[in-house]
Design an enzyme around this catalytic site. Sequence first.
Site, PDB file in Angstrom:
ATOM      1  N   HIS A  86      34.271  41.248  93.390  1.00  0.00           N
ATOM      2  CA  HIS A  86      33.680  39.904  93.490  1.00  0.00           C
ATOM      3  C   HIS A  86      34.758  38.866  93.834  1.00  0.00           C
ATOM      4  O   HIS A  86      34.450  37.686  93.969  1.00  0.00           O
ATOM      5  CB  HIS A  86      33.015  39.498  92.172  1.00  0.00           C
ATOM      6  CG  HIS A  86      31.625  40.040  91.978  1.00  0.00           C
ATOM      7  ND1 HIS A  86      31.353  41.361  91.745  1.00  0.00           N
ATOM      8  CD2 HIS A  86      30.422  39.411  91.971  1.00  0.00           C
ATOM      9  CE1 HIS A  86      30.058  41.525  91.587  1.00  0.00           C
ATOM     10  NE2 HIS A  86      29.450  40.367  91.727  1.00  0.00           N
ATOM     11  N   GLU A 141      32.442  51.756  66.455  1.00  0.00           N
ATOM     12  CA  GLU A 141      31.874  53.059  66.051  1.00  0.00           C
ATOM     13  C   GLU A 141      32.791  54.228  66.441  1.00  0.00           C
ATOM     14  O   GLU A 141      32.346  55.279  66.882  1.00  0.00           O
ATOM     15  CB  GLU A 141      30.457  53.221  66.596  1.00  0.00           C
ATOM     16  CG  GLU A 141      29.538  52.162  65.990  1.00  0.00           C
ATOM     17  CD  GLU A 141      28.076  52.458  66.104  1.00  0.00           C
ATOM     18  OE1 GLU A 141      27.697  53.636  66.059  1.00  0.00           O
ATOM     19  OE2 GLU A 141      27.303  51.488  66.227  1.00  0.00           O
ATOM     20  N   GLY A 142      34.074  53.992  66.263  1.00  0.00           N
ATOM     21  CA  GLY A 142      35.069  55.017  66.590  1.00  0.00           C
ATOM     22  C   GLY A 142      35.683  54.718  67.932  1.00  0.00           C
ATOM     23  O   GLY A 142      34.988  54.708  68.953  1.00  0.00           O
TER      24      GLY A 142
END
Length: 379
Positions: free
Chosen positions: A338, A363-364
């Site tokens: 872009h 989450e890890g």
Amino acid sequence: MDFQLTEEQVLIRDMVREFVENDIKPIAGAIDKEHRFPSESVAPMAELGLFGFNIDEAYGGTEADAISYVLATEEMAKVSASHAMIMGSQCSLTGPIIQKYADEETKARILPGVVSGEKLGCFCLSEPSAGCDAAAQETTAVRQGDNYVINGSKLWITAAPQGAFFIVFAMTDKSKGVKGITAFLVERDNPGISIGLPEDKMGMNGSETCSVSFSDCVVSASAMLGEEGKGFNIAMETLDGGRLSCSALALGIAQSALDATIAYTKERIQFGKPIAANQGIQWVLVDMATRVDCARMLVYRAAAAKMAGLPYTRESAQAKLYAAEAATYVTQKAVQLHGGMGYTKSYPVERLMREAKLTEIFEGTSEVQRMVIAKHILA
Ligand SMILES: Cc1cc2nc3c(=O)[nH]c(=O)nc-3n(C[C@H](O)[C@H](O)[C@H](O)COP(=O)(O)OP(=O)(O)OC[C@H]3O[C@@H](n4cnc5c(N)ncnc54)[C@H](O)[C@@H]3O)c2cc1C
């Protein structure tokens, strides 16, 4: 092997696609800029059943399959990853724990509220000293007669300001290490809970993230979820579903960045022709598209394993690892293609790039996913 979606899966995907286009797209950029939780979206999302995934019909859940869930998450994340995160925290973390480990009275009291969006839940595992090493819990829960007294601080808790209930992992017996961790349900009106100010994050600004502290917070022994000492197992088992959800979220971000970049490169004229006419640009688009498709295959494979009732720890870790890194790669290329416009807030790709980065962390982290996968392939 069947790569076709069922009629029901297509219906759910198209329903969410239409909803996000009409209801979420108009506010997606604004909630990011304003760092604002989109409370106006909660009721309409609930009406469509978007908080009912992984919850039994008896409590108002949709009981749609895992592929439908990842399709819904992907569609949501294409437009607003913050909304997908709000949905994921309910459908893949807190709702399923209550569903599986709470007693009947608690399920009947909490789950209909989860589905209706009136009771958002929070998953409280991370602590200042327990990040990747989630077993290093310092929060304690000490038995006193028929109660437990919880003390400690949790960090990075999604939806804490909105949370009606908190699933808290705490040490009930430090001498047993990981086998001394127990899960508890703590409800918002319980004395002894305090919520910190929202973190000033890089992205996902529509989803508020705060510390949550427990100071002599007394809960009845019946608030225990599952058995004493099984909390770590509950957290890890739940994170299999959570990681599947995160992988679908990452996939949605990556697909959105790819779509936006294909459109932009076909429109942007330089040297008298669309920039997409250059082979150098085409090859980047091809690498982006191929990573998106690879991510999709891994995400759907993990969902299919879950649906079949097979173990899917490795599959969900691989899906999250790959989809998160693909999302980071694809969104960075999207900003690049872009040009200067990619570096402004006039186009969504800069937001997508900031959102993608989180998928490698929560989450890890990607490093933790590699640890999980290594354990499986070396077993
Ligand atoms: C926006 C957001 C929302 C979140 N929501 C929640 C939530 O709702 N509930 C919740 O419980 N938690 C939540 N988290 C916490 C998240 O799961 C943790 O940030 C994550 O697990 C990493 O922990 P940490 O930040 O302490 O990193 P650290 O553990 O300090 O790790 C720092 C770096 O070191 C690497 N590292 C650590 N150990 C090793 C090793 N042995 N080998 C190789 N590399 C290693 C990590 O991968 C990372 O790159 C959220 C986090 C964020 C940012």
